[in-house]
Design an enzyme around this catalytic site. Structure first.
Site, mmCIF file in Angstrom:
data_model
loop_
_atom_site.group_PDB
_atom_site.id
_atom_site.type_symbol
_atom_site.label_atom_id
_atom_site.label_comp_id
_atom_site.label_asym_id
_atom_site.label_seq_id
_atom_site.Cartn_x
_atom_site.Cartn_y
_atom_site.Cartn_z
ATOM 1 N N LYS A 47 -3.783 -50.899 41.494
ATOM 2 C CA LYS A 47 -2.841 -50.637 40.395
ATOM 3 C C LYS A 47 -1.895 -51.810 40.216
ATOM 4 O O LYS A 47 -1.366 -52.344 41.192
ATOM 5 C CB LYS A 47 -2.057 -49.355 40.702
ATOM 6 N N LYS B 183 -16.137 -59.454 27.997
ATOM 7 C CA LYS B 183 -17.462 -59.981 28.330
ATOM 8 C C LYS B 183 -18.540 -58.975 27.938
ATOM 9 O O LYS B 183 -18.215 -57.908 27.451
ATOM 10 C CB LYS B 183 -17.550 -60.391 29.796
ATOM 11 N N THR C 183 -3.256 -46.721 29.214
ATOM 12 C CA THR C 183 -2.796 -47.913 29.940
ATOM 13 C C THR C 183 -1.286 -47.822 30.110
ATOM 14 O O THR C 183 -0.564 -47.554 29.141
ATOM 15 C CB THR C 183 -3.159 -49.184 29.141
ATOM 16 N N THR D 33 3.625 -42.418 35.222
ATOM 17 C CA THR D 33 3.914 -40.993 35.441
ATOM 18 C C THR D 33 5.280 -40.829 36.098
ATOM 19 O O THR D 33 6.058 -39.945 35.720
ATOM 20 C CB THR D 33 2.833 -40.375 36.365
ATOM 21 N N GLY E 267 -11.752 -51.532 27.239
ATOM 22 C CA GLY E 267 -11.792 -51.475 28.709
ATOM 23 C C GLY E 267 -12.900 -50.565 29.218
ATOM 24 O O GLY E 267 -12.707 -49.859 30.217
ATOM 25 N N PRO E 268 -14.103 -50.584 28.562
ATOM 26 C CA PRO E 268 -15.131 -49.578 28.877
ATOM 27 C C PRO E 268 -15.764 -49.718 30.251
ATOM 28 O O PRO E 268 -16.394 -48.781 30.724
ATOM 29 C CB PRO E 268 -16.190 -49.803 27.778
ATOM 30 N N ARG E 269 -15.605 -50.891 30.908
ATOM 31 C CA ARG E 269 -16.192 -51.037 32.256
ATOM 32 C C ARG E 269 -15.246 -50.568 33.349
ATOM 33 O O ARG E 269 -15.609 -50.512 34.510
ATOM 34 C CB ARG E 269 -16.515 -52.514 32.537
ATOM 35 N N ASN F 209 0.035 -39.995 31.863
ATOM 36 C CA ASN F 209 -0.880 -39.249 32.718
ATOM 37 C C ASN F 209 -1.608 -38.213 31.859
ATOM 38 O O ASN F 209 -0.978 -37.358 31.250
ATOM 39 C CB ASN F 209 -0.114 -38.567 33.856
ATOM 40 N N HIS G 127 -0.578 -44.425 44.716
ATOM 41 C CA HIS G 127 -1.763 -44.836 43.948
ATOM 42 C C HIS G 127 -2.631 -45.770 44.774
ATOM 43 O O HIS G 127 -2.184 -46.374 45.741
ATOM 44 C CB HIS G 127 -1.365 -45.538 42.646
ATOM 45 N N ALA H 149 -0.086 -41.504 26.730
ATOM 46 C CA ALA H 149 0.179 -40.536 27.816
ATOM 47 C C ALA H 149 0.116 -41.270 29.145
ATOM 48 O O ALA H 149 -0.938 -41.771 29.521
ATOM 49 C CB ALA H 149 -0.832 -39.399 27.780
HETATM 50 P P1 NAP Z 1 -9.458 -51.005 35.738
HETATM 51 O O1 NAP Z 1 -10.552 -50.312 36.480
HETATM 52 O O2 NAP Z 1 -8.983 -52.332 36.238
HETATM 53 O O3 NAP Z 1 -9.895 -51.119 34.214
HETATM 54 C C1 NAP Z 1 -9.351 -52.016 33.279
HETATM 55 C C2 NAP Z 1 -10.518 -52.607 32.529
HETATM 56 O O4 NAP Z 1 -10.026 -53.418 31.465
HETATM 57 C C3 NAP Z 1 -11.393 -53.510 33.428
HETATM 58 O O5 NAP Z 1 -12.748 -53.249 33.173
HETATM 59 C C4 NAP Z 1 -11.001 -54.915 32.948
HETATM 60 O O6 NAP Z 1 -12.026 -55.853 33.155
HETATM 61 C C5 NAP Z 1 -10.779 -54.625 31.486
HETATM 62 N N1 NAP Z 1 -10.081 -55.670 30.778
HETATM 63 C C6 NAP Z 1 -9.259 -56.641 31.274
HETATM 64 N N2 NAP Z 1 -8.849 -57.437 30.259
HETATM 65 C C7 NAP Z 1 -9.436 -56.956 29.132
HETATM 66 C C8 NAP Z 1 -9.423 -57.353 27.772
HETATM 67 N N3 NAP Z 1 -8.723 -58.422 27.361
HETATM 68 N N4 NAP Z 1 -10.125 -56.618 26.876
HETATM 69 C C9 NAP Z 1 -10.820 -55.537 27.262
HETATM 70 N N5 NAP Z 1 -10.905 -55.120 28.533
HETATM 71 C C10 NAP Z 1 -10.192 -55.819 29.456
HETATM 72 O O7 NAP Z 1 -8.166 -50.058 35.668
HETATM 73 P P2 NAP Z 1 -8.126 -48.469 35.540
HETATM 74 O O8 NAP Z 1 -7.898 -47.864 36.872
HETATM 75 O O9 NAP Z 1 -9.240 -47.993 34.688
HETATM 76 O O10 NAP Z 1 -6.747 -48.298 34.758
HETATM 77 C C11 NAP Z 1 -6.563 -48.839 33.457
HETATM 78 C C12 NAP Z 1 -5.149 -48.497 32.991
HETATM 79 O O11 NAP Z 1 -5.029 -47.075 32.883
HETATM 80 C C13 NAP Z 1 -4.044 -48.936 33.965
HETATM 81 O O12 NAP Z 1 -2.917 -49.343 33.228
HETATM 82 C C14 NAP Z 1 -3.737 -47.661 34.742
HETATM 83 O O13 NAP Z 1 -2.421 -47.639 35.245
HETATM 84 C C15 NAP Z 1 -3.924 -46.637 33.650
HETATM 85 N N6 NAP Z 1 -4.212 -45.272 34.092
HETATM 86 C C16 NAP Z 1 -3.759 -44.300 33.293
HETATM 87 C C17 NAP Z 1 -4.027 -42.993 33.573
HETATM 88 C C18 NAP Z 1 -3.541 -41.934 32.621
HETATM 89 O O14 NAP Z 1 -3.835 -40.752 32.826
HETATM 90 N N7 NAP Z 1 -2.812 -42.300 31.578
HETATM 91 C C19 NAP Z 1 -4.770 -42.656 34.711
HETATM 92 C C20 NAP Z 1 -5.237 -43.671 35.525
HETATM 93 C C21 NAP Z 1 -4.962 -44.998 35.192
HETATM 94 P P3 NAP Z 1 -12.076 -56.696 34.553
HETATM 95 O O15 NAP Z 1 -12.129 -55.666 35.644
HETATM 96 O O16 NAP Z 1 -13.329 -57.520 34.432
HETATM 97 O O17 NAP Z 1 -10.823 -57.515 34.577
#
Ligand code: NAP
Length: 266
Positions: free
Chosen positions: A159, A38, A100, A166, A10-12, A127, A155, A125
């Site tokens: 989301k 992609k 995630t 959390t 999920g690097p983007r 959070n 949030h 984690a």
């Molecule tokens: P985000 O910006 O939507 O990032 C998710 C990324 O994963 C997007 O780039 C998405 O691409 C990509 N993706 C989708 N399907 C994929 C696949 N099959 N393989 C690889 N990459 C894929 O979301 P975010 O805000 O970064 O949050 C990501 C997760 O972390 C969520 O579950 C969120 O609740 C959680 N989170 C956790 C914390 C923590 O501290 N633990 C803090 C904040 C968020 P596309 O955009 O092109 O679909």
């Protein structure tokens, strides 16, 4: 000392891209690949508009682990694929560090067993912000003395899951600290469905989703003549990265699944 080899799934994304930057800035860590669906073969740094990182993007999770041989995979993807990613990583002997959200208690139990069978560590984690972990600990402590409580989490509106990981973790910690207690008026009726929020072990969790928010939570306790509010705000996503960095280093020493950053904070 050899560097810890790290892949980012999920690097983007909003969190994944911060994780990429954090890894590139730490001399003890080496970014070996990104895993996305992609931009196959492209350099992660270039895809993010940064300097070339010398690490390509692979679109097949298992193949990426087999080719680039990371020690750790940091996962900030989506609730629907995170479990499968973790299963593949653990079976490859690669330690997942997972932010995630959306994994159920049954998923976590199953993944813990898999870790133990493969003698591999993993950290999940909900959070990674140190302040949020303190908010949860303080809430657990307060619940012993002020058992009437409600959680309001807020949030951004991108989301996918509600309530937040959390909020669920906070609720679990509060439930450990107090007896089950049915709160509110015994004859309470919801005039509009959902008005009182989600029910958890006798108390309520409310989820707010709005543009402009990042990640915020209030735990409100009430007792006769007084209330106590414990609040945490993440105002940007860099706030999570010291916790992710700690988890990447700590997971190398573990052979079971750790759920919650508080378990590795000393
Ligand atoms: P985000 O910006 O939507 O990032 C998710 C990324 O994963 C997007 O780039 C998405 O691409 C990509 N993706 C989708 N399907 C994929 C696949 N099959 N393989 C690889 N990459 C894929 O979301 P975010 O805000 O970064 O949050 C990501 C997760 O972390 C969520 O579950 C969120 O609740 C959680 N989170 C956790 C914390 C923590 O501290 N633990 C803090 C904040 C968020 P596309 O955009 O092109 O679909």
């Amino acid at each position: 000392m050899s560097k810890i080899r790290v892949a980012v799934a999920g690097p983007r994304g909003r969190m994944g891209s911060e994780a990429v930057k954090m890894i590139l800035q730490d001399d003890e860590l080496q970014l070996v690949c990104g895993i996305d669906y992609k931009h196959e073969g492209e350099d992660i740094g270039e895809v993010l508009g940064l300097q070339p990182a010398g690490a390509p993007i692979d679109i097949n999770f298992g193949q990426a682990l087999a080719i680039h041989k990371p020690d750790v995979v940091v996962d900030f993807t989506t609730p629907d694929i995170v479990k499968e990613n973790m299963v593949i990583a653990i079976r490859h002997g690669v330690r997942p560090v997972v932010g995630t959200t959306g994994l159920s208690p049954d998923d976590i139990k199953e993944l813990d067993e898999l870790c133990r069978n493969h003698n591999t560590g993993a950290i999940i984690a909900p959070n990674f912000a140190i302040g949020a972990v303190l908010m949860m600990k303080f809430a657990q402590e307060a619940a012993k003395y002020m058992p009437h409580v409600e959680i309001i989490e807020q949030h951004h509106d991108r989301k996918l899951d509600a309530p937040s990981g959390t909020a669920v973790k906070t609720a679990e910690m509060i439930r450990e600290a107090r007896q089950e207690l049915k709160q509110g008026h015994p004859d309470e009726k919801e005039v509009l469905d959902g008005a009182r929020g989600a029910y958890y072990g006798g108390f309520r969790i409310h989820s707010v989703r709005l543009p402009g928010l990042v990640a915020h939570q209030e735990v409100i306790f009430g007792a006769v003549g007084q209330t106590l509010t414990i609040r945490h705000d993440s105002i940007n996503r860099e706030s999570f990265m010291p916790g992710v960095n700690l988890a990447v280093k700590e997971v190398m020493k573990r052979t079971a699944l750790i759920y919650g950053l508080e378990k590795i904070m000393v």
